[in-house]
Design a protein around this motif. Sequence first.
Motif, PDB file in Angstrom:
ATOM      1  N   PHE A  65      -3.305  -5.166   3.745  1.00  0.00           N
ATOM      2  CA  PHE A  65      -1.870  -5.011   3.921  1.00  0.00           C
ATOM      3  C   PHE A  65      -1.477  -5.664   5.252  1.00  0.00           C
ATOM      4  CE2 PHE A  65       1.430  -2.825   6.217  1.00  0.00           C
ATOM      5  CZ  PHE A  65       2.478  -2.897   5.329  1.00  0.00           C
ATOM      6  N   THR A 121      -1.852  -1.879  12.828  1.00  0.00           N
ATOM      7  CA  THR A 121      -0.937  -2.789  13.519  1.00  0.00           C
ATOM      8  C   THR A 121      -0.232  -2.121  14.690  1.00  0.00           C
ATOM      9  OG1 THR A 121       0.225  -2.507  11.430  1.00  0.00           O
ATOM     10  CG2 THR A 121      -0.334  -4.734  12.030  1.00  0.00           C
ATOM     11  N   TYR A 150      -0.508   7.471   9.537  1.00  0.00           N
ATOM     12  CA  TYR A 150      -0.133   6.432   8.561  1.00  0.00           C
ATOM     13  C   TYR A 150      -0.302   5.043   9.195  1.00  0.00           C
ATOM     14  CZ  TYR A 150       2.457  10.489   6.702  1.00  0.00           C
ATOM     15  OH  TYR A 150       2.835  11.721   6.260  1.00  0.00           O
ATOM     16  N   PRO A 207       5.084   6.355   4.050  1.00  0.00           N
ATOM     17  CA  PRO A 207       5.697   5.698   2.892  1.00  0.00           C
ATOM     18  C   PRO A 207       7.080   6.288   2.618  1.00  0.00           C
ATOM     19  CG  PRO A 207       3.557   6.685   2.329  1.00  0.00           C
ATOM     20  CD  PRO A 207       3.899   7.134   3.698  1.00  0.00           C
ATOM     21  N   GLY A 209      -8.319   9.304   6.004  1.00  0.00           N
ATOM     22  CA  GLY A 209      -7.988  10.643   5.513  1.00  0.00           C
ATOM     23  C   GLY A 209      -6.486  10.834   5.467  1.00  0.00           C
ATOM     24  N   ARG A 210      -6.120  12.037   5.068  1.00  0.00           N
ATOM     25  CA  ARG A 210      -4.692  12.362   5.030  1.00  0.00           C
ATOM     26  C   ARG A 210      -4.246  12.818   6.411  1.00  0.00           C
ATOM     27  NH1 ARG A 210      -2.613  12.521   0.177  1.00  0.00           N
ATOM     28  NH2 ARG A 210      -4.090  12.426  -1.541  1.00  0.00           N
ATOM     29  N   ALA A 211      -3.160  12.238   6.880  1.00  0.00           N
ATOM     30  CA  ALA A 211      -2.666  12.583   8.211  1.00  0.00           C
ATOM     31  C   ALA A 211      -2.485  14.093   8.337  1.00  0.00           C
ATOM     32  CB  ALA A 211      -1.347  11.869   8.474  1.00  0.00           C
ATOM     33  N   GLU A 212      -2.000  14.726   7.270  1.00  0.00           N
ATOM     34  CA  GLU A 212      -1.702  16.162   7.334  1.00  0.00           C
ATOM     35  C   GLU A 212      -2.977  17.005   7.413  1.00  0.00           C
ATOM     36  OE1 GLU A 212      -0.781  14.055   5.004  1.00  0.00           O
ATOM     37  OE2 GLU A 212      -1.021  14.818   2.970  1.00  0.00           O
ATOM     38  N   TYR A 266       8.177  -3.128  16.283  1.00  0.00           N
ATOM     39  CA  TYR A 266       7.153  -2.548  17.144  1.00  0.00           C
ATOM     40  C   TYR A 266       7.618  -2.522  18.599  1.00  0.00           C
ATOM     41  CZ  TYR A 266       3.959  -2.938  13.178  1.00  0.00           C
ATOM     42  OH  TYR A 266       3.365  -2.815  11.957  1.00  0.00           O
ATOM     43  N   GLN A 271       2.326  -6.722   7.460  1.00  0.00           N
ATOM     44  CA  GLN A 271       3.795  -6.766   7.424  1.00  0.00           C
ATOM     45  C   GLN A 271       4.264  -8.116   6.892  1.00  0.00           C
ATOM     46  OE1 GLN A 271       6.036  -4.499   8.148  1.00  0.00           O
ATOM     47  NE2 GLN A 271       4.841  -2.892   9.107  1.00  0.00           N
ATOM     48  N   ASP A 306       4.591   6.494  10.535  1.00  0.00           N
ATOM     49  CA  ASP A 306       5.195   5.393   9.766  1.00  0.00           C
ATOM     50  C   ASP A 306       4.863   5.634   8.298  1.00  0.00           C
ATOM     51  OD1 ASP A 306       6.182   3.028   8.763  1.00  0.00           O
ATOM     52  OD2 ASP A 306       4.705   1.731   9.737  1.00  0.00           O
ATOM     53  N   GLU A 355      -5.370   6.962   8.494  1.00  0.00           N
ATOM     54  CA  GLU A 355      -4.837   6.233   7.353  1.00  0.00           C
ATOM     55  C   GLU A 355      -5.590   6.667   6.101  1.00  0.00           C
ATOM     56  OE1 GLU A 355      -2.631   3.848   6.221  1.00  0.00           O
ATOM     57  OE2 GLU A 355      -3.818   3.864   4.390  1.00  0.00           O
ATOM     58  N   LEU A 356      -4.846   6.777   5.010  1.00  0.00           N
ATOM     59  CA  LEU A 356      -5.396   7.258   3.747  1.00  0.00           C
ATOM     60  C   LEU A 356      -6.404   6.297   3.125  1.00  0.00           C
ATOM     61  CD1 LEU A 356      -5.042   9.512   1.623  1.00  0.00           C
ATOM     62  CD2 LEU A 356      -3.168   8.187   0.651  1.00  0.00           C
ATOM     63  N   VAL A 357      -6.114   4.999   3.171  1.00  0.00           N
ATOM     64  CA  VAL A 357      -6.924   4.010   2.444  1.00  0.00           C
ATOM     65  C   VAL A 357      -8.111   3.555   3.311  1.00  0.00           C
ATOM     66  CG1 VAL A 357      -6.877   1.723   1.346  1.00  0.00           C
ATOM     67  CG2 VAL A 357      -4.880   3.232   1.196  1.00  0.00           C
ATOM     68  N   GLN A 396       0.815  -1.208   0.000  1.00  0.00           N
ATOM     69  CA  GLN A 396       0.000   0.000   0.000  1.00  0.00           C
ATOM     70  C   GLN A 396       0.850   1.260   0.000  1.00  0.00           C
ATOM     71  OE1 GLN A 396      -2.813   0.006   3.124  1.00  0.00           O
ATOM     72  NE2 GLN A 396      -3.951  -1.708   2.311  1.00  0.00           N
ATOM     73  N   ARG A 397       2.101   1.077   0.140  1.00  0.00           N
ATOM     74  CA  ARG A 397       2.931   2.274   0.177  1.00  0.00           C
ATOM     75  C   ARG A 397       3.009   2.878  -1.209  1.00  0.00           C
ATOM     76  NH1 ARG A 397       7.312   2.750   4.596  1.00  0.00           N
ATOM     77  NH2 ARG A 397       6.042   2.060   6.285  1.00  0.00           N
TER      78      ARG A 397
HETATM   79  N1  SAH Z   1       1.907   1.545  10.219  1.00  0.00           N
HETATM   80  C1  SAH Z   1       1.392   0.521   9.351  1.00  0.00           C
HETATM   81  C2  SAH Z   1       1.444   0.852   7.858  1.00  0.00           C
HETATM   82  C3  SAH Z   1       2.526   1.740   7.388  1.00  0.00           C
HETATM   83  S1  SAH Z   1       2.635   1.806   5.621  1.00  0.00           S
HETATM   84  C4  SAH Z   1       2.089  -0.788   9.629  1.00  0.00           C
HETATM   85  O1  SAH Z   1       3.130  -0.830  10.264  1.00  0.00           O
HETATM   86  O2  SAH Z   1       1.580  -1.813   9.225  1.00  0.00           O
HETATM   87  C5  SAH Z   1       2.243   3.495   5.312  1.00  0.00           C
HETATM   88  C6  SAH Z   1       0.752   3.754   5.248  1.00  0.00           C
HETATM   89  O3  SAH Z   1       0.547   5.135   5.048  1.00  0.00           O
HETATM   90  C7  SAH Z   1       0.036   3.071   4.113  1.00  0.00           C
HETATM   91  O4  SAH Z   1      -1.006   2.288   4.644  1.00  0.00           O
HETATM   92  C8  SAH Z   1      -0.513   4.222   3.251  1.00  0.00           C
HETATM   93  O5  SAH Z   1      -1.781   3.932   2.699  1.00  0.00           O
HETATM   94  C9  SAH Z   1      -0.612   5.328   4.252  1.00  0.00           C
HETATM   95  N2  SAH Z   1      -0.562   6.720   3.754  1.00  0.00           N
HETATM   96  C10 SAH Z   1       0.115   7.219   2.711  1.00  0.00           C
HETATM   97  N3  SAH Z   1      -0.002   8.552   2.644  1.00  0.00           N
HETATM   98  C11 SAH Z   1      -0.782   8.919   3.696  1.00  0.00           C
HETATM   99  C12 SAH Z   1      -1.259  10.183   4.180  1.00  0.00           C
HETATM  100  N4  SAH Z   1      -0.950  11.325   3.565  1.00  0.00           N
HETATM  101  N5  SAH Z   1      -2.010  10.185   5.298  1.00  0.00           N
HETATM  102  C13 SAH Z   1      -2.319   9.027   5.935  1.00  0.00           C
HETATM  103  N6  SAH Z   1      -1.890   7.812   5.517  1.00  0.00           N
HETATM  104  C14 SAH Z   1      -1.141   7.755   4.411  1.00  0.00           C
END
Ligand code: SAH
Length: 507
Positions: free
Chosen positions: A335, A371, A366, A437, A413-416, A347, A337, A435, A387-389, A12-13
């Motif tokens: 998704f 997890t 993110y 991408p 949504g977008r973290a920002e 972790y 790990q 965490d 989380e975005l997705v 998903q990254r």
């Molecule tokens: N922390 C999780 C996943 C990290 S992967 C773990 O350890 O399993 C990074 C995640 O960030 C992905 O799921 C991706 O979809 C998400 N992502 C990407 N851009 C983002 C944004 N702007 N805001 C929130 N999430 C985002």
Amino acid sequence: MAQRNGRGGRTQRSGTAAGRPGGGRGGAQGGRGESPSSAPKPVAIGETVTAEVIGIGHEGEGVGRANGFTLFIRGALPGERVRARVTGLKKQFGYAELVEVLEASADRLVPPCPVYDECGGCQLQHLGYEAQLAAKRRIVADSLQRIGKLRVAGEGADSAAGEGAVIVRPTIGMKDPWRYRNKIQVPIGEREGGLVGGFYAAGSRRIVDADRCLIASEEADDAVRVVKAIARELGVPAYDADTGLGALRHVVVKTGYRTGETMVVLVTAGPELPQAERFAAKIAEAIPGVESVCHNVSDGSPGAVMGPETKVLWGRDRIYDAIGDVRFAISAHSFYQVNPVQTEALYGAALEYAGLTGEETVIDAYCGVGTISLFLARRAKRVYGVELVPEAVRDAQRNAELNGIDNAVFEAGRAEEVLPAWQERGIRADVIVVDPPRKGCDAALLDTIVAMRPARVVYVSCNPSTLARDLRVLEDGGFRTVEAQPVDMFPWTAHVECVIGMQRIDT
Ligand code: SAH
């Protein structure tokens, strides 16, 4: 295997700046040359030069110096003197192919995988494991120093100055660094009338038949072999990329490390999977631990193996696994790990740096399928994940329910954008975990973190360059980088993952 390993499985990254040495805003890991762009290059294309190799680049290539110019040389190792033929030149660096190793590194290995060169999925099988761990630590330390302008304890001119310097711990490696991947995706094709499956030959769409991937779990490897044999026996046609005919395009296998449960996903190019029922029944009979056989139709979008729709052919639509004491449901799409053993180490470091007593409010930006959030929730008062997705957020909510965790909430949504909204609503965080991408954190998110003033920030990173860039912003905003813990999530590949502990220093 190239296709099996794309982006270390973090499917998903987004943004694979890794594709090119020095990619991304963060700059270099391996020390780019300083030659001004207008000066004539000290090396020419086609020329064979002698180079001293001094480091490892983003893709595991040796970073060499020849006539004061930086060359990226695949297959060369730090400490070696090599002959290399220059194949490409950029403004400040070039590429060269290894011709001869004049002085070999004591850490050089004969790669154990017979298709190592052809496949490209692994980049460091020619480097001993201990040296790999040391190299990954070095890459983190170098990025913090050069890009983040941070002082690293025990390094540089003022090395002794422990006060305020960042401790970069030795990389946590695996006791047995093989067969760690719990998920593989194997491309299937037709060659000379027969079904083949393995990996794409470097730089092409030609599928090379291979029955073993030494970094895949034994169960996943075995399952793929069995599925291929059954497909051949039943005469299920493989997809032929040239003619567009045929059906089976990929076999995806996921395995639960703790539970031993296995999921097989048969991915077809069109909606039809001939003899689907028999195929699935035979798979269920032949593969131990199989709990789910699914059919997915690829929508042909590049970079994505699976399309949006998945149908269960046999068993459940999910398998289960656990990280620490948290159980996770894994569906065809979710998704997860890919290295479950090292995920616990990763972790674990995040938990340590979060410094939880049970009273804290934690934000996990993110958060993926939650997890880290759920791992931390049991030791925090409250966890907010963003989380975005949206599908991943749904998985995170389900995983919270599965574990009876009721102090974690998730928002899509977008973290920002979501963090400022939370701040507006009066949510205060004691700890913020990020965490992101490969491209790192959005600048607006870093500003919000500075404004929210948590006591601690935990940064989980898969790209030391963007990490170091972001740490500099947080340092300037009143946080101090205390410690870095590299964790080897992807042995024998060039991926470098680490966790950073930061503390707020202003009052
Ligand atoms: N922390 C999780 C996943 C990290 S992967 C773990 O350890 O399993 C990074 C995640 O960030 C992905 O799921 C991706 O979809 C998400 N992502 C990407 N851009 C983002 C944004 N702007 N805001 C929130 N999430 C985002």
